[in-house]
Design an enzyme around this catalytic site. Structure first.
Site, PDB file in Angstrom:
ATOM      1  N   ASP A 106      91.234-112.863  32.164  1.00 54.17           N
ATOM      2  CA  ASP A 106      89.941-112.413  32.361  1.00 54.17           C
ATOM      3  C   ASP A 106      90.047-110.929  32.401  1.00 54.17           C
ATOM      4  O   ASP A 106      89.244-110.328  32.102  1.00 54.17           O
ATOM      5  CB  ASP A 106      89.441-113.300  33.772  1.00 54.17           C
ATOM      6  CG  ASP A 106      90.631-113.282  34.763  1.00 54.17           C
ATOM      7  OD1 ASP A 106      91.615-112.410  34.660  1.00 54.17           O
ATOM      8  OD2 ASP A 106      90.062-113.853  36.039  1.00 54.17           O
ATOM      9  N   ASP A 109      94.607-106.013  35.539  1.00 50.56           N
ATOM     10  CA  ASP A 109      94.504-104.702  36.697  1.00 50.56           C
ATOM     11  C   ASP A 109      95.783-103.874  36.691  1.00 50.56           C
ATOM     12  O   ASP A 109      96.044-103.170  36.069  1.00 50.56           O
ATOM     13  CB  ASP A 109      94.127-105.473  37.797  1.00 50.56           C
ATOM     14  CG  ASP A 109      94.064-104.723  39.285  1.00 50.56           C
ATOM     15  OD1 ASP A 109      93.737-103.468  39.028  1.00 50.56           O
ATOM     16  OD2 ASP A 109      93.844-105.294  40.260  1.00 50.56           O
ATOM     17  N   VAL A 159      85.210-107.619  40.942  1.00 50.69           N
ATOM     18  CA  VAL A 159      84.150-108.300  40.303  1.00 50.69           C
ATOM     19  C   VAL A 159      84.202-109.730  40.027  1.00 50.69           C
ATOM     20  O   VAL A 159      85.288-110.347  40.344  1.00 50.69           O
ATOM     21  CB  VAL A 159      84.161-107.736  38.772  1.00 50.69           C
ATOM     22  CG1 VAL A 159      83.585-106.214  38.777  1.00 50.69           C
ATOM     23  CG2 VAL A 159      85.323-108.036  37.815  1.00 50.69           C
ATOM     24  N   ARG A 171      82.780-118.245  39.830  1.00 52.22           N
ATOM     25  CA  ARG A 171      83.150-118.463  38.650  1.00 52.22           C
ATOM     26  C   ARG A 171      81.882-118.866  37.526  1.00 52.22           C
ATOM     27  O   ARG A 171      81.996-118.373  36.261  1.00 52.22           O
ATOM     28  CB  ARG A 171      84.346-119.339  38.319  1.00 52.22           C
ATOM     29  CG  ARG A 171      85.563-119.094  39.286  1.00 52.22           C
ATOM     30  CD  ARG A 171      86.705-120.083  38.693  1.00 52.22           C
ATOM     31  NE  ARG A 171      87.947-120.163  39.578  1.00 52.22           N
ATOM     32  CZ  ARG A 171      88.611-119.169  39.596  1.00 52.22           C
ATOM     33  NH1 ARG A 171      88.973-118.180  38.606  1.00 52.22           N
ATOM     34  NH2 ARG A 171      89.933-119.313  40.441  1.00 52.22           N
TER      35      ARG A 171
HETATM   36  P1  5GP Z   1      97.160-107.976  37.729  1.00 52.90           P
HETATM   37  O1  5GP Z   1      98.065-108.854  37.785  1.00 52.90           O
HETATM   38  O2  5GP Z   1      96.677-107.437  36.355  1.00 52.90           O
HETATM   39  O3  5GP Z   1      96.954-106.874  38.702  1.00 52.90           O
HETATM   40  O4  5GP Z   1      95.697-108.956  38.095  1.00 52.90           O
HETATM   41  C1  5GP Z   1      95.273-109.721  36.995  1.00 52.90           C
HETATM   42  C2  5GP Z   1      94.703-110.980  37.708  1.00 52.90           C
HETATM   43  O5  5GP Z   1      94.133-110.609  39.069  1.00 52.90           O
HETATM   44  C3  5GP Z   1      93.447-111.446  37.031  1.00 52.90           C
HETATM   45  O6  5GP Z   1      93.936-112.570  36.220  1.00 52.90           O
HETATM   46  C4  5GP Z   1      92.781-111.778  38.105  1.00 52.90           C
HETATM   47  O7  5GP Z   1      92.863-113.096  38.297  1.00 52.90           O
HETATM   48  C5  5GP Z   1      92.785-111.122  39.358  1.00 52.90           C
HETATM   49  N1  5GP Z   1      92.029-109.791  39.696  1.00 52.90           N
HETATM   50  C6  5GP Z   1      92.377-108.725  39.096  1.00 52.90           C
HETATM   51  N2  5GP Z   1      91.210-107.895  39.536  1.00 52.90           N
HETATM   52  C7  5GP Z   1      90.296-108.833  39.867  1.00 52.90           C
HETATM   53  C8  5GP Z   1      88.629-108.619  40.242  1.00 52.90           C
HETATM   54  O8  5GP Z   1      88.301-107.423  40.127  1.00 52.90           O
HETATM   55  N3  5GP Z   1      88.145-109.645  40.476  1.00 52.90           N
HETATM   56  C9  5GP Z   1      88.656-110.994  40.419  1.00 52.90           C
HETATM   57  N4  5GP Z   1      87.785-111.935  40.833  1.00 52.90           N
HETATM   58  N5  5GP Z   1      89.995-110.971  40.089  1.00 52.90           N
HETATM   59  C10 5GP Z   1      90.783-109.968  39.966  1.00 52.90           C
HETATM   60 MG    MG Z   2      93.651-114.608  36.848  1.00 57.85          MG
END
Ligand code: 5GP
Ligand code: MG
Length: 185
Positions: A106, A109, A159, A171
């Site tokens: 999705d 980050d 978000v 969701r």
């Molecule tokens: P990362 O490991 O890249 O920091 O984060 C990725 C995961 O964190 C995504 O798959 C998602 O599940 C969650 N995530 C990161 N930012 C957001 C956000 O703004 N909203 C939501 N609902 N989940 C996020």
């Molecule tokens: Mg995720």
């Protein structure tokens, strides 16, 4: 939070990306993806990272012209809005050996989730491994955790909607949205 007397709609502060914008961009993304892989043959193994990629992957694969199989992958990484180390709870194994594999998530980050998934899937020696995310937040992910296909670059806000959750809710909201600030407290 008390939900008893309020609606989901009342929790939404603003729409960041509308369902129509998502749909249009998905048409383009599907063309970008289709241009990279052969149309003929055994096709793709698409690996959605559950549960956030659920809605995105359903809409995306129905736009792809090649044969496609799905290999489910479950990661737990977030509790509330504060990040923690991703844990892979369930992943495809020998199904992906020698195959073209496309990870679908999705949102990108910090990149920790995508990087952990790539490392895990690589162990099974896919023929190719690419990744596709609907959303990307600015400048936090290192290059090795980057995505090959990106839907939208967004500002650094939390978000929900179109598969993304807060406390497992929202969701099913059809747009990418931001919640009213008091809900995050
Ligand atoms: P990362 O490991 O890249 O920091 O984060 C990725 C995961 O964190 C995504 O798959 C998602 O599940 C969650 N995530 C990161 N930012 C957001 C956000 O703004 N909203 C939501 N609902 N989940 C996020
Ligand atoms: Mg995720």
């Amino acid at each position: 939070m008390t939900l008893k007397h309020t609606t989901m709609e009342a929790d939404i502060d603003r729409i960041l990306i509308s369902r129509q914008q998502i749909s249009q961009r998905l048409d383009e993304m599907a063309r970008e993806i289709a241009a990279v892989y052969p149309l003929k043959g055994e096709g793709l193994v698409v690996v959605p990272i559950l549960a956030g990629a659920l809605i995105f992957v359903a809409d995306l694969i129905r736009r792809l012209p090649m044969r496609t199989q799905i290999g489910l992958l479950l990661v737990s990484s977030y509790s509330g809005t504060s990040g923690s180390e991703p844990r892979i709870l369930f992943a495809p194994g020998s199904q992906i050996r020698g195959r073209d594999v496309l990870i679908v998530d999705d949102i990108l980050d910090s990149g920790r989730t995508l990087q952990a998934v790539k490392v895990d899937l690589c162990r099974h020696e896919p023929a190719s491994l690419r990744s596709c995310v609907l959303l990307r937040k600015p400048g936090k992910a290192p290059p090795e955790a980057g995505a090959d296909f990106v839907g939208f670059d967004i500002e650094d806000v939390f978000v929900v909607g179109y598969g993304l959750d807060f406390n497992s809710y929202y969701r099913n909201w059809p747009d990418i949205a931001v919640l009213r600030p008091e809900l995050y407290r």
